[in-house]
Design a protein around this motif. Structure first.
Motif, PDB file in Angstrom:
ATOM      1  N   ASP A 230       0.587   3.931  -2.898  1.00  0.00           N
ATOM      2  CA  ASP A 230       0.220   5.314  -2.567  1.00  0.00           C
ATOM      3  C   ASP A 230       1.334   6.281  -2.948  1.00  0.00           C
ATOM      4  OD1 ASP A 230      -2.270   4.594  -1.634  1.00  0.00           O
ATOM      5  OD2 ASP A 230      -1.688   4.570   0.478  1.00  0.00           O
TER       6      ASP A 230
ATOM      7  N   SER B 248      -6.705  -4.326  -2.721  1.00  0.00           N
ATOM      8  CA  SER B 248      -8.160  -4.194  -2.571  1.00  0.00           C
ATOM      9  C   SER B 248      -8.609  -4.599  -1.171  1.00  0.00           C
ATOM     10  CB  SER B 248      -8.886  -5.050  -3.605  1.00  0.00           C
ATOM     11  OG  SER B 248      -8.605  -4.597  -4.902  1.00  0.00           O
TER      12      SER B 248
ATOM     13  N   ARG C 162       0.834  -1.207   0.000  1.00  0.00           N
ATOM     14  CA  ARG C 162       0.000   0.000   0.000  1.00  0.00           C
ATOM     15  C   ARG C 162       0.867   1.254   0.000  1.00  0.00           C
ATOM     16  NH1 ARG C 162      -5.382   1.116   3.343  1.00  0.00           N
ATOM     17  NH2 ARG C 162      -5.759   3.179   2.529  1.00  0.00           N
TER      18      ARG C 162
ATOM     19  N   GLY D  77      -8.119  -2.007   1.495  1.00  0.00           N
ATOM     20  CA  GLY D  77      -8.942  -0.803   1.429  1.00  0.00           C
ATOM     21  C   GLY D  77      -8.369   0.324   0.596  1.00  0.00           C
ATOM     22  N   VAL D  78      -7.399   0.047  -0.244  1.00  0.00           N
ATOM     23  CA  VAL D  78      -6.808   1.072  -1.097  1.00  0.00           C
ATOM     24  C   VAL D  78      -7.806   1.482  -2.168  1.00  0.00           C
ATOM     25  CG1 VAL D  78      -5.009   1.510  -2.824  1.00  0.00           C
ATOM     26  CG2 VAL D  78      -4.450   0.283  -0.752  1.00  0.00           C
ATOM     27  N   SER D  79      -7.882   2.777  -2.433  1.00  0.00           N
ATOM     28  CA  SER D  79      -8.691   3.263  -3.534  1.00  0.00           C
ATOM     29  C   SER D  79      -7.830   3.174  -4.787  1.00  0.00           C
ATOM     30  CB  SER D  79      -9.103   4.716  -3.262  1.00  0.00           C
ATOM     31  OG  SER D  79      -9.857   5.209  -4.333  1.00  0.00           O
ATOM     32  N   LEU D  80      -8.140   2.209  -5.648  1.00  0.00           N
ATOM     33  CA  LEU D  80      -7.320   1.965  -6.828  1.00  0.00           C
ATOM     34  C   LEU D  80      -7.511   3.068  -7.854  1.00  0.00           C
ATOM     35  CD1 LEU D  80      -7.895  -1.872  -7.175  1.00  0.00           C
ATOM     36  CD2 LEU D  80      -5.908  -0.716  -6.232  1.00  0.00           C
ATOM     37  N   ARG D  81      -6.398   3.446  -8.490  1.00  0.00           N
ATOM     38  CA  ARG D  81      -6.446   4.466  -9.532  1.00  0.00           C
ATOM     39  C   ARG D  81      -7.043   3.869 -10.799  1.00  0.00           C
ATOM     40  NH1 ARG D  81      -1.146   5.081  -7.272  1.00  0.00           N
ATOM     41  NH2 ARG D  81      -0.215   3.862  -8.948  1.00  0.00           N
ATOM     42  N   SER D  82      -7.579   4.745 -11.639  1.00  0.00           N
ATOM     43  CA  SER D  82      -8.099   4.271 -12.919  1.00  0.00           C
ATOM     44  C   SER D  82      -6.933   3.936 -13.830  1.00  0.00           C
ATOM     45  CB  SER D  82      -8.984   5.339 -13.567  1.00  0.00           C
ATOM     46  OG  SER D  82      -8.223   6.494 -13.822  1.00  0.00           O
TER      47      SER D  82
ATOM     48  N   HIS E  72      -2.997  -6.885  -6.764  1.00  0.00           N
ATOM     49  CA  HIS E  72      -4.280  -6.185  -6.891  1.00  0.00           C
ATOM     50  C   HIS E  72      -5.234  -6.617  -5.774  1.00  0.00           C
ATOM     51  CE1 HIS E  72      -8.284  -5.326  -8.541  1.00  0.00           C
ATOM     52  NE2 HIS E  72      -7.690  -4.385  -9.266  1.00  0.00           N
TER      53      HIS E  72
END
Length: 73
Positions: free
Chosen positions: A28, A52, A24, A55-60, A48
């Motif tokens: 980040d 997930s 993470r 709780g990581v907000s994955l980039r597009s 991946h």
């Protein structure tokens, strides 16, 4: 990471939590999932999934985008 993981080794419990925190931090910091996977010797899917789960907000997705050229009138 303190010690490198053997390819395909099952990671559970506190070791999994520590690995997730390390991954993470790298993600980040701007690293891609692919580069992290290559560095750690794990699959893209594993990295991946671990991100997930933590709780990581994955980039597009990145890369070039195509747009229509504007025609001068």
């Amino acid at each position: 990471m303190a010690e490198p993981l053997k390819k395909g080794a099952r990671v559970t419990g506190p070791q999994r939590n520590k690995l997730a925190a390390d991954l993470r931090k790298k993600y980040d910091g701007g690293r891609s999932i692919r580069s992290i996977a290559e560095e750690t010797g794990r699959s893209y899917g594993f990295v991946h999934r671990l991100l997930s789960e933590s709780g990581v907000s994955l980039r597009s997705r990145g890369g070039a985008t195509r747009s229509k050229k504007k025609v001068a009138s």
